[in-house]
Each structure stands twice: as C-alpha cells, then as structure tokens.
Design a protein around this motif. Structure first.
Motif, short mmCIF file in Angstrom:
data_model
loop_
_atom_site.label_atom_id
_atom_site.label_comp_id
_atom_site.label_asym_id
_atom_site.label_seq_id
_atom_site.Cartn_x
_atom_site.Cartn_y
_atom_site.Cartn_z
N VAL A 108 0.81 -1.23 0.00
CA VAL A 108 0.00 0.00 0.00
C VAL A 108 0.84 1.27 0.00
O VAL A 108 0.32 2.37 -0.18
CB VAL A 108 -0.98 0.02 1.20
CG1 VAL A 108 -1.89 -1.19 1.16
CG2 VAL A 108 -0.24 0.11 2.52
N ALA A 179 -11.28 1.42 -2.16
CA ALA A 179 -10.30 1.48 -1.07
C ALA A 179 -8.89 1.27 -1.59
O ALA A 179 -7.95 1.95 -1.18
CB ALA A 179 -10.65 0.44 0.00
N SER A 180 -8.73 0.31 -2.50
CA SER A 180 -7.39 -0.03 -3.01
C SER A 180 -6.76 1.13 -3.77
O SER A 180 -5.53 1.21 -3.90
CB SER A 180 -7.48 -1.26 -3.92
OG SER A 180 -8.12 -0.95 -5.14
N GLU A 181 -7.59 2.03 -4.27
CA GLU A 181 -7.11 3.20 -5.01
C GLU A 181 -6.43 4.21 -4.09
O GLU A 181 -5.69 5.07 -4.57
CB GLU A 181 -8.31 3.85 -5.72
CG GLU A 181 -7.98 5.05 -6.56
CD GLU A 181 -9.23 5.81 -7.00
OE1 GLU A 181 -9.12 6.58 -7.96
OE2 GLU A 181 -10.30 5.63 -6.38
N HIS A 182 -6.65 4.09 -2.79
CA HIS A 182 -6.21 5.13 -1.87
C HIS A 182 -5.00 4.75 -1.01
O HIS A 182 -4.75 5.35 0.03
CB HIS A 182 -7.39 5.56 -0.98
CG HIS A 182 -8.43 6.30 -1.75
ND1 HIS A 182 -9.47 5.67 -2.40
CD2 HIS A 182 -8.59 7.63 -2.02
CE1 HIS A 182 -10.22 6.57 -3.01
NE2 HIS A 182 -9.70 7.76 -2.81
N TRP A 186 -6.31 3.07 2.78
CA TRP A 186 -7.29 2.11 2.30
C TRP A 186 -8.42 1.89 3.30
O TRP A 186 -9.56 1.61 2.90
CB TRP A 186 -6.62 0.78 1.96
CG TRP A 186 -5.96 0.10 3.14
CD1 TRP A 186 -4.65 0.17 3.49
CD2 TRP A 186 -6.60 -0.73 4.12
NE1 TRP A 186 -4.41 -0.56 4.63
CE2 TRP A 186 -5.60 -1.13 5.04
CE3 TRP A 186 -7.91 -1.17 4.33
CZ2 TRP A 186 -5.87 -1.96 6.14
CZ3 TRP A 186 -8.19 -2.00 5.41
CH2 TRP A 186 -7.17 -2.38 6.30
N ASP A 187 -8.13 2.02 4.58
CA ASP A 187 -9.16 1.76 5.59
C ASP A 187 -10.28 2.80 5.53
O ASP A 187 -11.47 2.46 5.47
CB ASP A 187 -8.55 1.70 6.99
CG ASP A 187 -7.78 2.97 7.34
OD1 ASP A 187 -7.23 3.63 6.43
OD2 ASP A 187 -7.70 3.31 8.54
N LEU A 190 -12.15 2.50 2.31
CA LEU A 190 -13.19 1.47 2.31
C LEU A 190 -14.49 2.00 2.92
O LEU A 190 -15.58 1.79 2.37
CB LEU A 190 -12.70 0.25 3.09
CG LEU A 190 -13.70 -0.92 3.22
CD1 LEU A 190 -14.05 -1.48 1.85
CD2 LEU A 190 -13.12 -2.01 4.11
#
Length: 234
Positions: A108, A179-182, A186-187, A190
């Motif tokens: 991440v 979420a994966s884009e951030h 990510w938490d 989401l």
C-alpha cells in the motif's frame, strides 16, 4: 452530397460503447498520473496540463451523463463533512496510527506526500491541484465507480440498471476497489466507498454522490493547506 459533422464518428462510437463516457476520463486521469515522471515539465505544469486535459474530456465526452439535479443538497454536504472527519480522525486521535504495518508496507506504500518540496509554495500548482481535487476528481470517480462499475457488475448492459440498484456483490466489490485506489488510506477509503455506495442507493442520484465527494475533497484540501498536512495529497 451528404457532409457528416466531425462529431458523427464520436457519436457512433458512444452508441456502440456507451461506457466510454463513464470510463475514459478516469483512465486518462490515471494514465497522466502514471506518466508524470516521463514528462519534461515541472510539477506545476504537469498539474496544469492534467487538469486541463481531464476537464476538457469531461466537458467534451461525458457532459451528457454528468447529472446536475440533486436529491438532497444538505444531506450530501453533511455526508461530505462526515467523510472528511473519518479521513482525518484516526490521525488526529492517534498520531502514530498510520505507522502500523497495515498502512506502511510494500503493497500500500507509505502515508507520505510524493510531491517535490518546492511546489508547496507554488501558487500555480496549488490552484490547479485544488481545482483537480474539487472539480475533476469527484466527477470522474463517481462516473466510473458508481455511475458505471456498480451497475456493470450487476449487468453488462449497465444502462438498463437503475442508478442506486443494490446487489451485495457489486456494492462490496466497488467499495473494496475504491479502497485499493487510496494506498495507505485504504481503511478510510473502504468506509468512504461504502458510504458513497449507500448514499447512491438511498438518493438514486449520482449528483448527490458527486457533491458529497467534492465537499470531502474541498475540506481535505483546506486541511492540507492550513494545517500543512501534505500527506493527504499523495
């Protein structure tokens, strides 16, 4: 002799591939981000060009699917403020929160800004980064994630799926991908994805999701600039 307008081929392509209006601005935005390192410009001009290209594409290609009618102006603005609080809350309450291996690792990344130090004092960069965050990004992301993908996962003929239609698999897959884009965030990404999905289901209005997203991004931009918290502009 019949003379076709220059827009005729484009119109034909959009009829055959209606998803282009929803997908293209998002993909072009990502491509410009990825290509930054290869451009012979400083960060100021890269940011300016990125804003101009994406804004132009939204106006030219996607204007017909960008909604303007709001279902709940106040509710959307309040949701945007709540999402902003969710983004900054963990770091304010627990300053070492993002140092956990969950948010700092090879997958991440790290919660640090990758911007060159010099651009933090550049008026040109700040103006166009702010415009990109508040104008372009909410529109292109909502078109892609909730205008297209959330419906396409329900049916490949996505235009027949009403905005706000609910299917558990579609709802959670979009939230996880969002979420994966951030990266390291990510938490909260989401939670944000789930909240915006829920808001679309509740309001049946993509315009309301765009407004909530824009309010969140505007608050984050102000927080970055006023509190010198540049890690939120990765």
């Amino acid at each position: 002799m019949r003379i076709e307008s220059a827009e005729a081929p484009v119109t034909g392509s959009l009829k055959r591939y209606p998803a282009l209006r929803y997908i293209a601005p998002f993909l072009v935005f990502l491509a410009l981000l990825a290509g930054d390192r290869f451009l012979p410009f400083g960060a100021e001009w890269s940011q300016t060009i990125r804003f101009a290209v994406v804004f132009g594409l939204l106006v030219w290609l996607s204007r017909g699917v960008i909604p303007w009618r709001l279902s709940s102006f106040v509710g959307s603005a309040v949701l945007g403020l709540a999402i902003f609080a969710i983004w900054v809350g963990p770091d304010v309450l627990w300053p070492a929160y993002r140092q956990s291996w969950l948010f700092t690792n090879s997958i991440v990344g790290t919660p640090k800004s990758s911007l060159p130090a010099g651009v933090k004092a550049s008026g040109i960069f700040i103006v166009f980064r702010l415009l990109s965050s508040v104008v372009n990004v909410p529109v292109l992301e909502e078109l892609f994630w909730r205008g297209w993908l959330m419906r396409w996962l329900i049916s490949k003929d996505f235009e027949r799926v009403a905005l706000g239609a609910y299917q558990a698999q579609s709802f959670w897959l979009v939230a996880v991908l969002f979420a994966s884009e951030h990266g390291s965030y990510w938490d909260v990404g989401l939670v944000t994805g789930a909240l915006l999905n829920w808001w679309l289901i509740r309001t049946k209005s993509l315009a309301d999701c765009i407004l909530a997203h824009a309010v969140t991004n505007a608050c984050l931009a102000a927080y970055v600039l006023i509190r010198n918290q540049w890690q939120y502009w990765l």
